[in-house]
Design an enzyme around this catalytic site. Structure first.
Site, PDB file in Angstrom:
ATOM      1  N   ALA A  63       4.990  11.672 -29.226  1.00  0.00           N
ATOM      2  CA  ALA A  63       4.944  12.156 -30.927  1.00  0.00           C
ATOM      3  C   ALA A  63       5.452  11.083 -31.520  1.00  0.00           C
ATOM      4  O   ALA A  63       6.224  10.185 -31.212  1.00  0.00           O
ATOM      5  CB  ALA A  63       5.885  13.492 -30.728  1.00  0.00           C
ATOM      6  N   GLY A 108       5.177  13.172 -25.687  1.00  0.00           N
ATOM      7  CA  GLY A 108       4.064  14.015 -25.992  1.00  0.00           C
ATOM      8  C   GLY A 108       2.732  13.735 -25.346  1.00  0.00           C
ATOM      9  O   GLY A 108       1.898  14.738 -25.092  1.00  0.00           O
ATOM     10  N   GLU A 111       3.118  15.349 -21.861  1.00  0.00           N
ATOM     11  CA  GLU A 111       2.965  16.670 -22.290  1.00  0.00           C
ATOM     12  C   GLU A 111       1.463  17.130 -22.605  1.00  0.00           C
ATOM     13  O   GLU A 111       0.918  18.276 -22.200  1.00  0.00           O
ATOM     14  CB  GLU A 111       4.035  17.119 -23.513  1.00  0.00           C
ATOM     15  CG  GLU A 111       5.308  16.849 -22.987  1.00  0.00           C
ATOM     16  CD  GLU A 111       6.235  17.105 -24.232  1.00  0.00           C
ATOM     17  OE1 GLU A 111       6.092  16.324 -25.206  1.00  0.00           O
ATOM     18  OE2 GLU A 111       7.053  17.593 -23.925  1.00  0.00           O
ATOM     19  N   GLU A 131      12.448  11.493 -23.550  1.00  0.00           N
ATOM     20  CA  GLU A 131      12.982  11.937 -24.889  1.00  0.00           C
ATOM     21  C   GLU A 131      14.515  11.940 -24.816  1.00  0.00           C
ATOM     22  O   GLU A 131      15.123  11.671 -26.048  1.00  0.00           O
ATOM     23  CB  GLU A 131      12.444  13.426 -25.175  1.00  0.00           C
ATOM     24  CG  GLU A 131      10.953  13.598 -25.728  1.00  0.00           C
ATOM     25  CD  GLU A 131      10.502  13.654 -24.491  1.00  0.00           C
ATOM     26  OE1 GLU A 131      10.509  13.118 -23.287  1.00  0.00           O
ATOM     27  OE2 GLU A 131       8.988  14.185 -24.723  1.00  0.00           O
TER      28      GLU A 131
HETATM   29  N1  CAA Z   1       5.638   6.984 -32.242  1.00  0.00           N
HETATM   30  C1  CAA Z   1       5.432   6.030 -33.303  1.00  0.00           C
HETATM   31  N2  CAA Z   1       4.868   4.802 -32.995  1.00  0.00           N
HETATM   32  C2  CAA Z   1       4.854   4.540 -31.665  1.00  0.00           C
HETATM   33  C3  CAA Z   1       5.077   5.191 -30.765  1.00  0.00           C
HETATM   34  C4  CAA Z   1       5.693   6.429 -30.816  1.00  0.00           C
HETATM   35  N3  CAA Z   1       5.793   7.453 -29.972  1.00  0.00           N
HETATM   36  N4  CAA Z   1       4.868   4.564 -29.534  1.00  0.00           N
HETATM   37  C5  CAA Z   1       4.436   3.454 -30.108  1.00  0.00           C
HETATM   38  N5  CAA Z   1       4.241   3.147 -31.093  1.00  0.00           N
HETATM   39  C6  CAA Z   1       3.877   2.081 -32.253  1.00  0.00           C
HETATM   40  C7  CAA Z   1       4.888   0.950 -32.336  1.00  0.00           C
HETATM   41  O1  CAA Z   1       6.065   1.383 -33.205  1.00  0.00           O
HETATM   42  C8  CAA Z   1       4.084  -0.255 -32.755  1.00  0.00           C
HETATM   43  O2  CAA Z   1       3.917  -0.183 -34.148  1.00  0.00           O
HETATM   44  P1  CAA Z   1       3.859  -1.434 -34.987  1.00  0.00           P
HETATM   45  O3  CAA Z   1       2.925  -2.259 -34.292  1.00  0.00           O
HETATM   46  O4  CAA Z   1       3.652  -1.216 -36.261  1.00  0.00           O
HETATM   47  O5  CAA Z   1       5.406  -1.956 -34.878  1.00  0.00           O
HETATM   48  C9  CAA Z   1       2.619   0.021 -31.948  1.00  0.00           C
HETATM   49  O6  CAA Z   1       2.811   1.462 -31.726  1.00  0.00           O
HETATM   50  C10 CAA Z   1       2.654  -0.670 -30.418  1.00  0.00           C
HETATM   51  O7  CAA Z   1       4.004  -0.364 -29.842  1.00  0.00           O
HETATM   52  P2  CAA Z   1       5.042  -1.559 -29.201  1.00  0.00           P
HETATM   53  O8  CAA Z   1       4.959  -2.759 -30.051  1.00  0.00           O
HETATM   54  O9  CAA Z   1       6.286  -0.681 -28.994  1.00  0.00           O
HETATM   55  O10 CAA Z   1       4.153  -1.638 -27.838  1.00  0.00           O
HETATM   56  P3  CAA Z   1       4.790  -2.288 -26.584  1.00  0.00           P
HETATM   57  O11 CAA Z   1       3.630  -2.657 -25.522  1.00  0.00           O
HETATM   58  O12 CAA Z   1       5.915  -3.316 -26.474  1.00  0.00           O
HETATM   59  O13 CAA Z   1       5.550  -0.929 -25.915  1.00  0.00           O
HETATM   60  C11 CAA Z   1       5.636   1.457 -25.352  1.00  0.00           C
HETATM   61  C12 CAA Z   1       4.668   0.135 -25.590  1.00  0.00           C
HETATM   62  C13 CAA Z   1       6.514   1.198 -24.189  1.00  0.00           C
HETATM   63  C14 CAA Z   1       4.884   2.567 -24.962  1.00  0.00           C
HETATM   64  C15 CAA Z   1       6.543   1.532 -26.407  1.00  0.00           C
HETATM   65  O14 CAA Z   1       5.700   1.563 -27.787  1.00  0.00           O
HETATM   66  C16 CAA Z   1       7.414   2.882 -26.355  1.00  0.00           C
HETATM   67  O15 CAA Z   1       8.434   2.949 -25.792  1.00  0.00           O
HETATM   68  N6  CAA Z   1       6.967   3.929 -27.365  1.00  0.00           N
HETATM   69  C17 CAA Z   1       7.831   5.090 -27.234  1.00  0.00           C
HETATM   70  C18 CAA Z   1       7.423   5.955 -26.269  1.00  0.00           C
HETATM   71  C19 CAA Z   1       8.317   7.207 -26.370  1.00  0.00           C
HETATM   72  O16 CAA Z   1       9.716   7.235 -26.298  1.00  0.00           O
HETATM   73  N7  CAA Z   1       7.744   8.387 -26.430  1.00  0.00           N
HETATM   74  C20 CAA Z   1       8.313   9.701 -26.560  1.00  0.00           C
HETATM   75  C21 CAA Z   1       8.257  10.085 -28.107  1.00  0.00           C
HETATM   76  S1  CAA Z   1       9.352  11.534 -28.266  1.00  0.00           S
HETATM   77  C22 CAA Z   1       8.202  12.624 -27.902  1.00  0.00           C
HETATM   78  O17 CAA Z   1       7.156  12.693 -27.641  1.00  0.00           O
HETATM   79  C23 CAA Z   1       8.942  14.102 -28.434  1.00  0.00           C
HETATM   80  C24 CAA Z   1       7.961  15.334 -27.824  1.00  0.00           C
HETATM   81  O18 CAA Z   1       8.013  15.832 -26.722  1.00  0.00           O
HETATM   82  C25 CAA Z   1       7.500  16.042 -28.932  1.00  0.00           C
END
Ligand code: CAA
Length: 276
Positions: A63, A108, A111, A131
């Site tokens: 998400a 998400g 999920e 999360e």
């Molecule tokens: N939400 C918003 N933006 C996201 C995102 C997310 N979940 N995941 C990645 N992005 C964006 C980053 O902010 C970045 O944007 P910018 O270029 O504008 O800075 C772009 O995507 C590329 O991401 P990274 O630079 O971080 O890429 P990376 O290769 O270094 O890392 C990754 C990849 C390990 C997937 C890392 O992006 C990451 O950890 N993302 C978050 C993963 C996460 O925690 N997901 C769970 C979200 S909570 C949820 O889902 C709750 C629920 O159950 C409803």
């Protein structure tokens, strides 16, 4: 639509979450567009769906953390409901949905893949529910579907530790049905990328489903899904009713008639299943 692509090839529809710059993260607009896309699927012609993410790197990275970061308790609950409503629509969609997981399937993303009937992934796929590391619980069904799909103990371990797992481990615990490798020639050159190979495998599986009797496939999905919600005594009644519902259909007559046909040539003909 800004963030969803939908294309139909024969009886197979492919939905692509197309927000590659944010690794296909799910914001409210993506969820709304996904819901509208599902509503618009022509169920008279499409018999199986594939769900994937744009690009080679990520299926869905969760998400949208930016959108969630300022939510109040009430807004967050409503955001969880928005995701859950769409994922439930996917889970109970009348025809099968195959998740072709091409990279990150986190939060998400994991999920939404679990709301699909079948998951296959590329070698670079990574699954996880990170999360608790963000100070929240999984919010789009992860606490429920992961526990049911793998086991409560394994789901608790993955969720409590926020540890992401690679494709082989996801396969070992039963989270994915298959890992599809990129095709490389003898010199080590990539002939088919991981994503291309994955989409080809998903397409083949979907076409294999689409050529079966559609009423029977839909009834099988419903029997499995509905039966898992109740005890065995009620579950077998659900199956009996759905089994019965397939009879007297044109497809049942064609399917069985074809098998019983004495003439070998005729017996080999393709059954013209019609969705009736
Ligand atoms: N939400 C918003 N933006 C996201 C995102 C997310 N979940 N995941 C990645 N992005 C964006 C980053 O902010 C970045 O944007 P910018 O270029 O504008 O800075 C772009 O995507 C590329 O991401 P990274 O630079 O971080 O890429 P990376 O290769 O270094 O890392 C990754 C990849 C390990 C997937 C890392 O992006 C990451 O950890 N993302 C978050 C993963 C996460 O925690 N997901 C769970 C979200 S909570 C949820 O889902 C709750 C629920 O159950 C409803």
């Amino acid at each position: 639509m800004d963030f969803i692509l939908y294309e139909v090839n024969g009886a197979v529809g492919t939905i692509t979450i197309n927000r590659e710059k944010a690794l296909n993260a799910l914001n409210s607009q993506v969820l709304d567009e996904l819901s509208a896309t599902l509503d618009a699927v022509d169920l008279d012609t499409v018999r199986c769906l594939i769900l994937t993410g744009a690009g080679e790197k990520s299926f869905v990275a969760g998400a949208d953390i930016g959108e969630m970061s300022t939510l109040t308790k009430a807004e967050a609950e409503a955001f969880g409901k928005k995701g859950n409503d769409v994922f439930r629509k996917l889970e109970t969609f009348p025809i099968p949905v195959i998740a072709a997981v091409n990279g990150f399937a986190l939060g998400g993303g994991c999920e939404i893949s679990m709301s699909c009937d079948i998951r296959i992934c590329s070698e670079n796929a990574m699954f996880g529910q990170p999360e608790v590391g963000l100070g929240i619980t999984p919010g789009f069904g992860g606490t429920q579907r992961l526990a049911r799909l793998v086991s409560p103990g394994m789901a608790k371990q993955l969720i409590y530790t926020a540890r992401n797992i690679k494709a082989p481990e996801a396969y070992r615990i039963g989270l994915v049905n298959d890992i599809i490798k990129a095709e490389v020639d003898e010199q080590g050159n990539v002939v088919k990328s991981a994503k291309e190979a994955l989409m080809e495998a998903a397409g083949k599986m979907a076409a294999g489903i689409a050529k079966q009797a559609p009423i029977a496939v839909r009834a099988s999905k419903k029997a499995i899904n509905d039966g898992l919600q109740v005890d065995m005594d009620q579950a077998i009644v659900i199956e009996e009713k759905l089994f019965g519902s397939c009879f007297e259909t044109e497809d049942q007559k064609a399917g069985m008639g074809n098998f019983l046909e004495k003439d070998k040539e005729k017996k080999l003909k393709v059954v013209p299943f019609v969705n009736r």
